[in-house]
Design a protein around this motif. Structure first.
Motif, PDB file in Angstrom:
ATOM      1  N   TYR A  49       0.852  -1.286  -0.137  1.00  0.00           N
ATOM      2  CA  TYR A  49      -0.075  -0.047   0.061  1.00  0.00           C
ATOM      3  C   TYR A  49       0.753   1.418   0.029  1.00  0.00           C
ATOM      4  CZ  TYR A  49      -4.024  -3.095   1.347  1.00  0.00           C
ATOM      5  OH  TYR A  49      -4.947  -4.138   1.325  1.00  0.00           O
ATOM      6  N   ALA A  60      -8.207   8.410  -2.641  1.00  0.00           N
ATOM      7  CA  ALA A  60      -9.551   8.348  -1.925  1.00  0.00           C
ATOM      8  C   ALA A  60     -10.787   7.771  -2.920  1.00  0.00           C
ATOM      9  CB  ALA A  60      -9.853   9.385  -1.326  1.00  0.00           C
ATOM     10  N   HIS A  77     -13.082  -0.550  -4.313  1.00  0.00           N
ATOM     11  CA  HIS A  77     -12.929   0.055  -2.962  1.00  0.00           C
ATOM     12  C   HIS A  77     -13.629   1.418  -3.290  1.00  0.00           C
ATOM     13  CE1 HIS A  77     -10.171  -3.326  -2.964  1.00  0.00           C
ATOM     14  NE2 HIS A  77     -10.516  -3.478  -1.726  1.00  0.00           N
ATOM     15  N   THR A  78     -14.568   1.430  -2.246  1.00  0.00           N
ATOM     16  CA  THR A  78     -15.040   3.142  -1.989  1.00  0.00           C
ATOM     17  C   THR A  78     -15.107   3.457  -0.369  1.00  0.00           C
ATOM     18  OG1 THR A  78     -17.404   2.465  -2.040  1.00  0.00           O
ATOM     19  CG2 THR A  78     -16.467   3.043  -4.124  1.00  0.00           C
ATOM     20  N   GLY A  79     -15.281   4.792  -0.166  1.00  0.00           N
ATOM     21  CA  GLY A  79     -15.384   5.226   1.311  1.00  0.00           C
ATOM     22  C   GLY A  79     -14.408   5.229   2.103  1.00  0.00           C
ATOM     23  N   LYS A  80     -13.235   4.848   1.503  1.00  0.00           N
ATOM     24  CA  LYS A  80     -11.939   4.784   2.339  1.00  0.00           C
ATOM     25  C   LYS A  80     -10.963   5.743   2.176  1.00  0.00           C
ATOM     26  CE  LYS A  80     -12.913   1.228   5.113  1.00  0.00           C
ATOM     27  NZ  LYS A  80     -13.299   1.342   6.642  1.00  0.00           N
ATOM     28  N   PRO A  81      -9.942   6.314   2.772  1.00  0.00           N
ATOM     29  CA  PRO A  81      -9.082   7.389   2.385  1.00  0.00           C
ATOM     30  C   PRO A  81      -8.057   6.665   1.419  1.00  0.00           C
ATOM     31  CG  PRO A  81      -9.307   7.454   4.807  1.00  0.00           C
ATOM     32  CD  PRO A  81      -9.922   6.287   4.357  1.00  0.00           C
ATOM     33  N   SER A 109      -8.939   4.091  -0.905  1.00  0.00           N
ATOM     34  CA  SER A 109      -9.689   3.538  -1.828  1.00  0.00           C
ATOM     35  C   SER A 109      -9.193   2.851  -3.144  1.00  0.00           C
ATOM     36  CB  SER A 109     -11.107   3.846  -1.855  1.00  0.00           C
ATOM     37  OG  SER A 109     -11.797   4.023  -0.787  1.00  0.00           O
ATOM     38  N   TYR A 113      -6.006   0.680  -2.722  1.00  0.00           N
ATOM     39  CA  TYR A 113      -6.284  -0.864  -2.548  1.00  0.00           C
ATOM     40  C   TYR A 113      -6.586  -1.298  -3.911  1.00  0.00           C
ATOM     41  CZ  TYR A 113      -7.030   0.643   2.258  1.00  0.00           C
ATOM     42  OH  TYR A 113      -6.890   1.091   3.607  1.00  0.00           O
TER      43      TYR A 113
END
Length: 303
Positions: A187, A202, A207-211, A213, A216
């Motif tokens: 990462y 982000a 992946h969504t909704g994470k700083p 995303s 990832y």
């Protein structure tokens, strides 16, 4: 006065280094670590993609500024690099890349095309037709669980599933600890590459909704090539300090696979699948009063 720094392109850098228990500062123009005995260790900051700062480190303002100008990402992590607390952001200097990424993420048809390309890149085959992003995510999850089981069996590791509590790290089993240590390294360099390319960590697609995303999303395209199989092999050997062994493994794998030469081109390839063009400046936009200096680094570097 020294001439302005010109960042080294991401593909030409080494991946990452870990620093712990030292004061990070700039002495005589060099990025150095000073330990409690006063011994200095020189860190070639401009040729490193990411510096992982473990507990016991302090960073001076001068050092943080130099890292930003050199385009090197500073990441504050937990002991052994298994938790990520914060990151300095040297990229994001290209608004057209950020707008392009956001446009792709907000367009349902374009987002689906990007997700399908990620699926194809990851598994080497095109996903089933007429599937939504949610359905593709479910198919991906099932295949990933089987991959974990297969790789654990090949390494001779007992696998009970991907499960750990980040607040009680020592209670996790050995395979999960090794996997978490390995993915945190991945990462770190993926975030450095995303920022260097001018994109936002982000704004993800799977992946969504994470700083992180998008980090990832991109890391998932690479982690099963070498990182996960090697992490399982380390877990099978019961080292006294498995996290350190995993970090050394990641360093060697990143260098041998030349992953930094692959990440940014891969980002461009998967986003191009959305079939949207980079946004052009509007007619009423105002040019900068001070022209941006020409840089030999990647498009997202501020220098």
């Amino acid at each position: 006065m020294l001439p302005p720094l010109k960042p080294i392109a991401m593909k030409e850098r080494v991946s990452l280094v870990f620093i712990q228990k030292g004061q990070i500062d700039v002495k005589d123009g060099a990025f150095v670590v000073i330990d409690e005995t006063g011994i200095r260790t020189h860190i070639p900051v401009g040729s490193i993609a990411c510096i992982m700062l473990e507990p016991g480190t302090r960073v001076s303002h001068h050092a943080a500024a130099l890292a930003a100008r050199a385009g090197t990402l500073l990441v504050w992590v937990g002991e052994a690099g298994v938790r990520l607390y914060a990151a300095g952001q040297p990229g994001g200097a290209r608004s057209d890349r950020l707008l392009y990424q956001a446009k792709l993420a907000l367009d349902d048809a374009a987002r689906l095309k990007v997700v399908r390309k990620m699926y194809e890149f990851r598994f080497g085959e095109k996903p089933p037709e007429r599937r939504s992003v949610e359905q593709l995510r479910g198919i991906e999850g099932a295949r990933v669980r089987k991959l974990y089981q297969l790789l654990a069996k090949q390494a001779g590791v007992e696998w009970r599933g991907r499960n750990y509590d980040y607040s009680e790290w020592d209670n996790s089993d050995m395979p999960n600890r090794c996997l978490s240590s390995a993915t945190s390294c991945l990462y770190g360099i993926c975030e450095a590459a995303v920022l260097a390319a001018g994109y936002a960590p982000a704004i993800g697609f799977i992946h969504t909704g994470k700083p992180l995303s998008f980090v990832y999303d991109i890391a998932d395209l690479f982690k099963f090539d070498d990182i996960v199989p090697q992490a399982f092999k380390i877990a099978a050997k019961n080292y006294p300090n498995p996290e350190r062994e995993v970090r050394l493994m990641c360093r060697d794998v990143f260098r041998q696979s030349k992953i930094l030469k692959k990440i940014i081109p891969t980002i461009e390839e998967v986003l191009a699948a959305g079939e949207l063009e980079l946004p052009k400046p509007t007619e009423e936009s105002i040019a900068p009063a001070i022209p941006n200096p020409e840089s030999i680094g990647d498009v997202g570097h501020r220098s």
